[in-house]
Design an enzyme around this catalytic site. Structure first.
Site, PDB file in Angstrom:
ATOM      1  CD  GLU A 185       9.465  84.146  41.854  1.00 25.90           C
ATOM      2  OE1 GLU A 185       7.885  83.730  41.011  1.00 25.90           O
ATOM      3  OE2 GLU A 185      10.225  83.264  41.868  1.00 25.90           O
ATOM      4  NE  ARG A 186      11.598  86.421  45.108  1.00 26.05           N
ATOM      5  CZ  ARG A 186      12.030  86.154  46.266  1.00 26.05           C
ATOM      6  NH1 ARG A 186      11.619  86.871  47.395  1.00 26.05           N
ATOM      7  NH2 ARG A 186      12.279  85.278  46.600  1.00 26.05           N
ATOM      8  CE  LYS A 305      13.571  81.445  36.833  1.00 22.89           C
ATOM      9  NZ  LYS A 305      13.124  82.257  37.581  1.00 22.89           N
ATOM     10  CD  GLU A 309      16.249  81.300  40.887  1.00 22.02           C
ATOM     11  OE1 GLU A 309      15.109  81.615  39.902  1.00 22.02           O
ATOM     12  OE2 GLU A 309      17.391  82.225  41.087  1.00 22.02           O
ATOM     13  NE  ARG A 342      14.443  86.771  33.096  1.00 23.59           N
ATOM     14  CZ  ARG A 342      14.361  86.280  34.506  1.00 23.59           C
ATOM     15  NH1 ARG A 342      14.298  85.181  34.915  1.00 23.59           N
ATOM     16  NH2 ARG A 342      14.870  87.104  35.759  1.00 23.59           N
ATOM     17  NE  ARG A 354      23.623  83.245  41.368  1.00 23.62           N
ATOM     18  CZ  ARG A 354      22.808  83.759  42.007  1.00 23.62           C
ATOM     19  NH1 ARG A 354      22.112  83.207  43.826  1.00 23.62           N
ATOM     20  NH2 ARG A 354      21.005  84.272  41.582  1.00 23.62           N
ATOM     21  CE  LYS A 378      17.477  88.424  36.904  1.00 26.50           C
ATOM     22  NZ  LYS A 378      16.987  87.459  38.290  1.00 26.50           N
ATOM     23  CG  ASP A 383      18.787  87.650  41.817  1.00 28.84           C
ATOM     24  OD1 ASP A 383      18.331  88.286  41.206  1.00 28.84           O
ATOM     25  OD2 ASP A 383      18.208  86.682  42.259  1.00 28.84           O
ATOM     26  CD  GLU A 405      15.330  90.355  34.027  1.00 26.37           C
ATOM     27  OE1 GLU A 405      15.997  89.525  33.454  1.00 26.37           O
ATOM     28  OE2 GLU A 405      14.385  89.981  34.286  1.00 26.37           O
ATOM     29  CD  GLU A 411      14.122  89.006  44.107  1.00 25.86           C
ATOM     30  OE1 GLU A 411      14.259  89.622  43.211  1.00 25.86           O
ATOM     31  OE2 GLU A 411      13.959  88.044  44.910  1.00 25.86           O
ATOM     32  CD1 TRP A 561      19.700  80.578  45.555  1.00 23.25           C
ATOM     33  CD2 TRP A 561      19.174  78.583  46.607  1.00 23.25           C
ATOM     34  NE1 TRP A 561      19.748  79.691  44.421  1.00 23.25           N
ATOM     35  CE2 TRP A 561      18.303  79.222  45.029  1.00 23.25           C
ATOM     36  CE3 TRP A 561      17.402  78.051  47.066  1.00 23.25           C
ATOM     37  CZ2 TRP A 561      17.408  78.609  44.273  1.00 23.25           C
ATOM     38  CZ3 TRP A 561      17.071  77.747  46.832  1.00 23.25           C
ATOM     39  CH2 TRP A 561      16.359  77.979  45.093  1.00 23.25           C
TER      40      TRP A 561
HETATM   41  O1  GCW Z   1      15.692  87.520  42.031  1.00 29.77           O
HETATM   42  C1  GCW Z   1      15.377  85.633  42.047  1.00 29.77           C
HETATM   43  C2  GCW Z   1      14.887  85.568  42.347  1.00 29.77           C
HETATM   44  C3  GCW Z   1      13.265  85.419  41.927  1.00 29.77           C
HETATM   45  C4  GCW Z   1      13.366  85.258  40.206  1.00 29.77           C
HETATM   46  C5  GCW Z   1      14.483  84.861  40.093  1.00 29.77           C
HETATM   47  C6  GCW Z   1      14.414  85.405  38.123  1.00 29.77           C
HETATM   48  C7  GCW Z   1      11.240  84.848  39.041  1.00 29.77           C
HETATM   49  O2  GCW Z   1      14.131  86.087  43.588  1.00 29.77           O
HETATM   50  O3  GCW Z   1      11.589  85.075  42.690  1.00 29.77           O
HETATM   51  O4  GCW Z   1      12.327  84.580  39.748  1.00 29.77           O
HETATM   52  O5  GCW Z   1      15.631  85.683  40.571  1.00 29.77           O
HETATM   53  O6  GCW Z   1      14.934  86.783  38.092  1.00 29.77           O
HETATM   54  O7  GCW Z   1      14.069  84.315  37.713  1.00 29.77           O
END
Ligand code: GCW
Length: 726
Positions: A185-186, A305, A309, A342, A354, A378, A383, A405, A411, A561
């Protein structure tokens, strides 16, 4: 003489040239552990003389690995292997080990080095001059050896050394977003390096080289699977495979962690619920923990997590983040494992900005988490955008362990075709002053536990590693892995010093290369901010794929989004009002920070549109209107990529032809994509500003519908057979 015709002789010469060229070709696999030959004869002779003999008894696996690395490095750089000695030969001997491994020498390790630090020192032992690399533990020796090798890699003198170093952060981990089907993923550097099908039987050399590279920068943990976790990872079939990886990593001081799916008791265990307060659920996790530790006695712990999402979590069962994290912490505690929980949570059903949601959800639980829980936050509140202000949770939970993080995989930074050195982004966040404990309470100090020594500390980087020959897709993306490790070890190290080391270790010590390319690296992140999201704009990329510009996105699966949610461009102006007249996200920061960013006189241009909605004609510090300033930044950003290509072109001959050409081609791609970003964004925002693009700038190549209509198939990083377009 006449045996070869002229034509044949020419062919021979060409062949020979090709072979020579081949010898210089470098696919980047060796990362910063190239151990390039030192070609200046005198310099090499001095090193060889100083390193002629060594005392390095190596009984344990870790010491053996350190010794092998040392010999590999010296052989590579000096084409020479030191000789074992028992008696110290003054000025020509170095001694490596711990008090235990060197018992005959009665070595004393100074205080403060701890269990992972080391001392490299020129000193007298038995009245003889020698160099010692010593530590309390075998892994400390390994770190010392890597750093000693680095000194030679960057051509430093080694005759008067006095280096004592230790990590400032406890848990320094890479988070791999790798799926069990080997998609990442990414991920933009090929498929996952974990070859699940061939595990546990086949130990790919890559696992060893991965561990070596990590150890060389002090990374001591690896979360090997995606946070969007598959419950299967906890099945015995996978645990036995993971055991093989753990056995490799252990030698290099790296612990394995797993991302776990909160609903695993249901998905894997067949239970009816995954409610963290349910006794059968607790028992399931406790048994599972015992089982894991049976396979991997030094297992590090879980990364979770939850309720984010679409992932399940304690809230799915009416419980809190603390309930969920603590239950897992309790089952790991007897085994000394930790839970990294997380804070990346947000919900489109919550009618609030958000950027505020993680703080709102977590702050009330300050002090409520077990000692072996660390909240993974993060760097910014949305994000991993090209630029975000620091996350308001840093400093806001003084009774809770918080870890950083960062995202290494690009990405939102052009995938693996854009050269973006991320250390300046890391440093900007780490050196930001939270003011939560008065002036000087930087994020870095919060992370290091300066304000509560009892806490555990950590830093995670979302890995940019894949099966590409050069590991990271772009030769320069390796620098982000390297810099992350260095900054997790010591968050206050300077991006410039790290880039300097990395360039010398990876390419060459030639100052004619290092100095211009270092400058290029240091400017690269700002360039990307300029052509993607200048002046505090954010989240305006293509939907789902996150590739390319998409400021027009207004119909994504969830409102939060949509790009329009974030830039809020209208005929009156642009930007997200997060002041007290808007979402008041600023109230989550310390009063000093809030006051600074709320006031337009003091809010830095970099964060302007993150916090303020301003009219197109708003007068900027530069004297330009906001509209002209936005346009200026986009053009400046794309132009700086052009400058980068010119600098790089001058490097021909200074580095191997293979990587030179690869980077040259990547930069052309970056230039084209930067230009697309610029033109698409400027044209789109112009539909609101209705103001002209100043005549000094080249006109966008195409009209707006062209950019809106661009389609990209099978974009990397979104896993499986997903076929999503922007
Ligand atoms: O940035 C977003 C990404 C998802 C990612 C999510 C996360 C792993 O687009 O792909 O999923 O964050 O950090 O959980």
């Amino acid at each position: 003489m006449t045996k070869y015709s002229l034509k044949n002789r020419c062919l021979l010469v060409l062949l020979l040239l090709a072979v020579i060229n081949q010898a210089h070709a470098d696919n980047g696999y060796k990362l910063w552990l190239e151990y390039n030959r030192i070609t200046a004869p005198q310099q090499a002779a001095v090193y060889k003389q100083q390193l002629a003999y060594f005392i390095f008894p190596a009984a344990s696996d870790q010491l053996k690995a350190a010794k092998t690395e040392l010999l590999t490095g010296l052989d590579g750089m000096l084409s020479f292997i030191p000789r074992d000695t028992k008696a110290i030969i003054s000025g020509q001997t170095f001694i490596v080990g711990t008090p235990r491994s060197l018992k005959s020498l009665s070595i004393v390790v100074p205080d403060g080095i701890g269990s992972e630090g080391y001392l490299i020192k020129t000193t007298l032992i038995n009245q003889q001059k020698c160099t010692i690399i010593i530590a309390n533990t075998d892994v400390g020796v390994l770190y010392g050896v890597f750093n000693f090798l680095k000194l030679i890699q960057i051509h430093q003198p080694i005759n008067r050394l006095d280096i004592s170093d230790h990590p400032h952060i406890m848990y320094r981990v890479l988070d791999h977003w790798d799926n069990l089907n080997r998609s990442v993923e990414r991920g933009y550097a090929g498929s996952s390096i974990w070859n699940w099908h061939k595990l546990p039987g086949i130990v790919d050399q890559r696992y060893i080289d991965y561990a070596r590279a990590n150890a060389s920068v002090g990374i001591n943990g690896s979360v090997i699977n995606n946070v969007n976790a598959d419950a299967l990872i906890l099945s015995p079939q996978y645990l036995i495979k993971i055991q093989t990886l753990a056995n490799v990593f252990r030698v290099y001081g790296i612990k394995i962690y797993l991302s776990v799916k909160f609903s695993s008791p249901v998905d894997l265990g067949g239970l009816k619920t995954a409610d963290p307060l349910d006794a059968t659920v607790k028992k399931w996790w406790a048994d599972k923990a015992d089982e894991i530790y049976h396979y991997i006695p030094d297992f590090g712990g879980f990364l979770v997590k939850a309720n984010s999402e679409g992932q399940p979590g304690p809230q799915t069962y009416g419980r809190t983040h603390a309930d969920g994290a603590n239950m897992l912490a309790d089952v790991l505690a007897p085994h000394h494992g930790i839970v990294m929980w997380r804070a990346f949570v947000y919900d489109n059903n919550v009618p609030d900005d958000r950027s505020k949601q993680a703080y709102n959800e977590f702050k009330p639980f300050d002090g409520k988490f077990r000692d072996n829980v660390i909240i993974q936050v993060k760097n910014g509140p949305i994000d991993f955008q090209p630029r975000e202000p620091f996350h308001p949770l840093f400093g806001a939970m003084p009774n809770t362990s918080l870890m950083m993080e960062f995202q290494l995989t690009q990405e939102y930074l052009g995938f693996s075709t854009h050269l973006v050195y991320e250390a300046p982004l890391f440093a900007e966040c780490l050196q930001a002053d939270t003011y939560t404990q008065g002036k000087g309470s930087t994020v870095s100090r919060v992370l290091q536990g300066d304000f509560n020594k009892k806490l555990i500390t950590g830093m995670a980087g979302v890995a940019n590693i894949g099966s590409d020959l050069n590991w990271c897709g772009h030769p320069f993306a390796q620098a982000n892995w390297y810099a992350f490790g260095r900054m997790a070890w010591n968050p206050d190290q300077s991006p410039a010093a790290i880039a300097d080391d990395w360039l010398k270790m990876t390419f060459t010590n030639d100052a004619g290369f290092v100095s211009p390319v270092k400058r290029l690296m240091l400017e690269s992140r700002e360039n990307t901010v300029n052509y993607m999201t200048p002046l505090g704009l954010h989240h305006i990329m293509g939907v789902s794929t996150h590739y390319g510009p998409g400021p027009w996105v207004d119909n994504a699966g969830r409102p939060d989004w949509n790009a329009t949610y974030y830039h809020k461009a209208d005929s009156a102006g642009i930007g997200f009002n997060r002041t007290s007249t808007g979402s008041n996200a600023l109230s989550q920061y310390a009063p000093e920070v809030k006051a600074n960013w709320e006031n337009l006189q003091t809010c830095p241009d970099e964060y302007l549109l993150w916090f303020h909605h301003l009219s197109w004609t708003y007068k900027m510090r530069s004297g330009k209107s906001l509209w002209d300033e936005i346009v200026h930044h986009y053009y400046m950003g794309a132009d700086s990529v052009k400058q980068m290509t010119l600098t790089w072109n001058k490097m021909q001959g200074k580095v191997d032809a293979e990587r030179f050409t690869e980077v040259q081609q990547l930069m052309q791609t970056q230039l084209a994509e930067a230009t697309t970003w610029r033109d698409a964004c400027v044209l789109y925002f112009q539909t609101f500003s209705k103001m002209p693009i100043e005549a000094i700038y080249a006109k966008p190549e195409h009209p707006l519908p062209y950019y809106k209509g661009m389609k990209f198939y099978y974009v990397p990083g979104i896993g499986g057979n997903n076929y999503m377009t922007n």
